[in-house]
Structures are given as C-alpha cells and as structure tokens.
Design an enzyme around this catalytic site. Structure first.
Site, PDB file in Angstrom:
ATOM      1  N   LYS A 112       1.110  -0.911  -0.011  1.00 17.49           N
ATOM      2  CA  LYS A 112       0.018  -0.165  -0.332  1.00 17.49           C
ATOM      3  C   LYS A 112       0.590   1.290  -0.100  1.00 17.49           C
ATOM      4  O   LYS A 112       0.433   2.251  -1.118  1.00 17.49           O
ATOM      5  CB  LYS A 112      -1.149  -0.300   0.606  1.00 17.49           C
ATOM      6  CG  LYS A 112      -1.755  -0.993   0.765  1.00 17.49           C
ATOM      7  CD  LYS A 112      -3.494  -0.654   2.027  1.00 17.49           C
ATOM      8  CE  LYS A 112      -4.180  -1.786   1.551  1.00 17.49           C
ATOM      9  NZ  LYS A 112      -4.843  -1.928   2.725  1.00 17.49           N
ATOM     10  N   LYS A 195      -5.857 -10.388  -7.911  1.00 12.80           N
ATOM     11  CA  LYS A 195      -7.528 -11.036  -7.654  1.00 12.80           C
ATOM     12  C   LYS A 195      -8.237 -10.099  -7.661  1.00 12.80           C
ATOM     13  O   LYS A 195      -7.935  -8.056  -7.985  1.00 12.80           O
ATOM     14  CB  LYS A 195      -7.237 -10.995  -5.420  1.00 12.80           C
ATOM     15  CG  LYS A 195      -6.802 -10.022  -5.357  1.00 12.80           C
ATOM     16  CD  LYS A 195      -6.731 -10.176  -3.640  1.00 12.80           C
ATOM     17  CE  LYS A 195      -7.545  -8.926  -2.675  1.00 12.80           C
ATOM     18  NZ  LYS A 195      -8.082  -8.772  -2.408  1.00 12.80           N
ATOM     19  N   LYS A 198     -11.791  -4.292  -4.234  1.00  5.85           N
ATOM     20  CA  LYS A 198     -12.736  -3.019  -3.476  1.00  5.85           C
ATOM     21  C   LYS A 198     -12.013  -1.813  -4.601  1.00  5.85           C
ATOM     22  O   LYS A 198     -12.186  -0.994  -4.900  1.00  5.85           O
ATOM     23  CB  LYS A 198     -12.503  -2.831  -2.735  1.00  5.85           C
ATOM     24  CG  LYS A 198     -14.029  -3.908  -2.085  1.00  5.85           C
ATOM     25  CD  LYS A 198     -14.705  -3.329  -0.848  1.00  5.85           C
ATOM     26  CE  LYS A 198     -15.006  -4.104   0.597  1.00  5.85           C
ATOM     27  NZ  LYS A 198     -13.234  -4.950   1.149  1.00  5.85           N
TER      28      LYS A 198
HETATM   29  P1  ATP Z   1      -8.794  -4.325  -0.688  1.00  2.72           P
HETATM   30  O1  ATP Z   1      -8.367  -3.846  -1.679  1.00  2.72           O
HETATM   31  O2  ATP Z   1      -9.604  -2.762   0.017  1.00  2.72           O
HETATM   32  O3  ATP Z   1      -7.982  -4.864   0.534  1.00  2.72           O
HETATM   33  P2  ATP Z   1     -10.717  -6.249  -0.809  1.00  2.72           P
HETATM   34  O4  ATP Z   1     -11.324  -6.342  -2.147  1.00  2.72           O
HETATM   35  O5  ATP Z   1      -9.552  -7.170  -1.053  1.00  2.72           O
HETATM   36  O6  ATP Z   1     -10.419  -4.939  -0.512  1.00  2.72           O
HETATM   37  P3  ATP Z   1     -11.021  -6.464   2.015  1.00  2.72           P
HETATM   38  O7  ATP Z   1     -12.101  -6.520   2.486  1.00  2.72           O
HETATM   39  O8  ATP Z   1      -9.767  -6.710   2.023  1.00  2.72           O
HETATM   40  O9  ATP Z   1     -11.566  -6.374   0.582  1.00  2.72           O
HETATM   41  O10 ATP Z   1     -10.851  -8.346   2.694  1.00  2.72           O
HETATM   42  C1  ATP Z   1     -12.216  -9.289   2.664  1.00  2.72           C
HETATM   43  C2  ATP Z   1     -12.095 -10.801   2.941  1.00  2.72           C
HETATM   44  O11 ATP Z   1     -12.634 -10.674   1.546  1.00  2.72           O
HETATM   45  C3  ATP Z   1     -10.762 -11.298   3.206  1.00  2.72           C
HETATM   46  O12 ATP Z   1     -11.433 -11.956   4.022  1.00  2.72           O
HETATM   47  C4  ATP Z   1     -10.504 -11.388   2.108  1.00  2.72           C
HETATM   48  O13 ATP Z   1      -9.478 -12.699   1.651  1.00  2.72           O
HETATM   49  C5  ATP Z   1     -11.364 -11.141   1.124  1.00  2.72           C
HETATM   50  N1  ATP Z   1     -11.366 -11.702  -0.328  1.00  2.72           N
HETATM   51  C6  ATP Z   1     -10.909 -10.247  -0.694  1.00  2.72           C
HETATM   52  N2  ATP Z   1     -10.608  -9.964  -2.149  1.00  2.72           N
HETATM   53  C7  ATP Z   1     -11.034 -11.796  -2.934  1.00  2.72           C
HETATM   54  C8  ATP Z   1     -10.952 -12.351  -3.896  1.00  2.72           C
HETATM   55  N3  ATP Z   1     -10.350 -11.923  -4.925  1.00  2.72           N
HETATM   56  N4  ATP Z   1     -10.836 -13.518  -3.447  1.00  2.72           N
HETATM   57  C9  ATP Z   1     -11.658 -14.447  -2.626  1.00  2.72           C
HETATM   58  N5  ATP Z   1     -11.845 -13.912  -2.083  1.00  2.72           N
HETATM   59  C10 ATP Z   1     -11.503 -11.997  -1.433  1.00  2.72           C
HETATM   60 MG    MG Z   2      -7.792  -6.785   0.774  1.00  2.00          MG
END
Ligand code: ATP
Ligand code: MG
Length: 332
Positions: A112, A195, A198
C-alpha cells in the site's frame, strides 16, 4: 461453542464476488457451528482517506450485504468496529508490544505504501495490522477464517498473544489461522492474474453484489479470455478461462472437471453466456434483500447497536483483564 471472528472493510460502494465467494459464503456456513463474530472494520477504513458521508453509507451497505448474503443476527454477533471502543484501546497496548521492525515487515503495508507513496501512507496504515490483532484477541477466538492475503496478520496475532502471555501471564488464546481452499480466490475479470479487489483501478473487472443484472452480464461477457479456443482449467496458461470456471463451479456447486467436460468443443462465448445467467440468478436475491434492508437505515442501525452491545460484553472483559495486567489503575 468455540468462537470465530471475521470482517470486511466498508471501503467501497459494494462488496464484490471475491468477498462473497472467498469470505461471506464461508461465514454463513461457520455461523451454525461456531459462536461467530462478524464485524465491519470502519476504524481500518480510515487508514486511507474516506469521505465521511460515503463511509457512513458504506458501513450500512456492508452490514446489509452481510445479512443479505446470509449472516443471521440471531446466530452470529454482527457489529461495527468503532461502536466497540475496546478495539482502539487494546490496539494501543499492543502497539507498545510490537517492534518497529516487526511491523515494518508486514507486506500489505509495503504494497500500500508503494501504491500511495511514502508520505501519503498514514501511520494508521502502518499500525493497521496491530489494530487487526486487537480485533482478534479481544474475543479470544479459537480461529480466524481469512483469505491467504491476511495470513501474515493472523500470524502476527499469534506472536503478540504469546508475547503478552509470557510477559504478563496467561491472557489470550493463541488463535488458529483458517485459510480457505485455493478455489475460493477470485481474480479480476480484466486482469485475471490480479485478485478481484475493491481498490482495483477500474471497476470493469469487478462483479459487485449490488450491480444490476445487466452490468454483471456485460462484465462477464467482456471478461478477458486467453489465446486459443480450448476451455480447460490452467491457471498458468489460461488464467482468464480458469477464473470463469472457478466462479462457475463455486456458484453452481458443480466441479470444475464436470464443467470442463460439458464445455468440450464449445467456445468461450458459450461459457460466458451461461456463466452470466448463473451469476445473475444467484446474486439477484442478495442484491434485492440488501436494497430492501437499506430502505430502513434506522432499523439497520438498531440491529447494529444490539450487535455492538453483545460484542462489548466479551470485549470489555478482555480489556479490563489486559489493563489490570499491564498495571493500569482500576476505576475507583
Ligand atoms: P481491499 O482492496 O480494500 O483490500 P478487498 O476487496 O481485498 O479490499 P478486504 O476487505 O481486504 O477486501 O477483504 C475482505 C475479505 O474478502 C477477506 O477475507 C479477503 O480474503 C476476501 N477477499 C477479498 N478479495 C478476494 C478475492 N478476490 N477472492 C477471494 N477472497 C477475497
Ligand atoms: Mg484486501
């Protein structure tokens, strides 16, 4: 019953299919077997700048999506992190037990920091993993179900739990990491080696749970596929097609092998049309239920207040024990 804890940031206007298939689906299964705590880490969200009105809305949207996706507030404890002040209080104590070098080794911060630049990255972002450790240790959970990306933070919670216990006496259960199966990782539709996230630069590769059917179908149909025409599962050579197959498999409950046989001799377009149908059918009722819950924010806030009160019963007992052990005076 053994306790588990998990959360997802309110950092976007909607959760995406990766959050759903990688985390939420699993939580819903776990809430029947465990005393489950599911929370919305809004304190974590402000480690990067947030618009206040958006944050409030996103917190409610996340809560609504947890419930719409199957979290049952009568079985599990659903709460918002900032409404349980013990998280920030325990985090301070743990900050003082963590080495600077140890915190510097957390790879998510490094990523980050690169993304935002050294000066734009806040100290909050740096100590974020320690707040996450506080989230976990307050509830003394037996385990923490997380994606692979969070493994290092749960490992830090094990280290800090052991360190606190050895310095101040047995206090914390050393939590287990429950990393989910490899199949539960969803990739960006436009960039299938990254992956689904968000914080992706463009929404074109995301499937959000609040997206209308048309948007979801369009994103799936314009997903990047790979050279060649053959439909088979091969993450190295065919990351795009493999991602579509694993989404299909997770949603339909049919194995990837079965799907590959079924699509033998067919074109990528066939797979995409069918997948768009399967995904939109699955997500529609979740979206509709979330939107219905969001029509009554006062009721949603009431549910969250009940959850916060329930969470505080456990959290305040842990914090009182910690404060006493480190030598803080009791309130007279
Ligand atoms: P950010 O980009 O802000 O990190 P994120 O989409 O990775 O957001 P998180 O809030 O970090 O979301 O993760 C929430 C949950 O969703 C965690 O348990 C994470 O492992 C899972 N997760 C996030 N992205 C994926 C993905 N692409 N596939 C499977 N699990 C995911
Ligand atoms: Mg994440």
């Amino acid at each position: 019953r053994q306790r588990i804890l998990s959360g997802m940031q309110p950092s976007a206007d909607s959760l995406h299919l990766g959050n759903y298939l990688g985390a939420l689906v699993n939580w819903v299964r776990l809430q029947d077997q465990y005393d489950a705590y599911f929370f919305i880490p809004d304190l974590h969200a402000i480690t990067v700048p947030q618009d206040p009105a958006d944050l409030r809305q996103r917190t409610r949207v996340t809560a609504a999506q947890y419930i719409a996706g199957g979290v049952d507030v009568d079985k599990a404890t659903l709460f918002v992190q900032s409404q349980v002040p013990e998280h920030a209080q325990l985090a301070w104590v743990l900050n003082c037990l963590t080495g600077f070098g140890e915190a510097s080794r957390m790879t998510q911060f490094k990523d980050k920091q690169q993304r935002f630049g050294a000066d734009a990255a806040s100290v909050g972002l740096f100590t974020y993993p320690i707040l996450q450790v506080a989230d976990i240790l307050l509830y003394n959970p037996h385990g923490v179900p997380v994606g692979e990306d969070q493994r290092q933070h749960v490992e830090l919670s094990r280290d800090l739990a052991k360190r606190f216990n050895s310095r101040f006496g047995e206090t914390f259960i050393v939590p287990e990491v429950f990393v989910q199966k490899e199949a539960a990782k969803i990739y960006d539709l436009q960039n299938p080696t990254a992956k689904m996230s968000k914080s992706a630069a463009s929404p074109a590769g995301l499937i959000n749970l609040l997206d209308p059917d048309k948007v979801i179908a369009k994103r799936i149909k314009s997903a990047v596929t790979d050279d060649g025409t053959e439909i088979r599962f091969d993450r190295e050579e065919k990351p795009g097609v493999s991602n579509l197959l694993s989404i299909y498999s997770l949603i339909s409950g049919r194995s990837v092998d079965t799907l590959v046989k079924e699509y033998e001799g067919k074109m990528y377009g066939h797979l995409k049309v069918d997948l768009a149908e399967v995904v939109t059918e699955h997500i529609r009722p979740i979206r509709e239920r979330a939107l219905y819950l969001l029509e009554d924010p006062a009721e949603l806030d009431r549910l969250l207040a009940v959850g916060a009160a329930k969470a505080r019963e456990t959290a305040s007992a842990t914090l009182a024990d910690v404060y006493s052990k480190v030598g803080f005076l009791p309130l007279g």
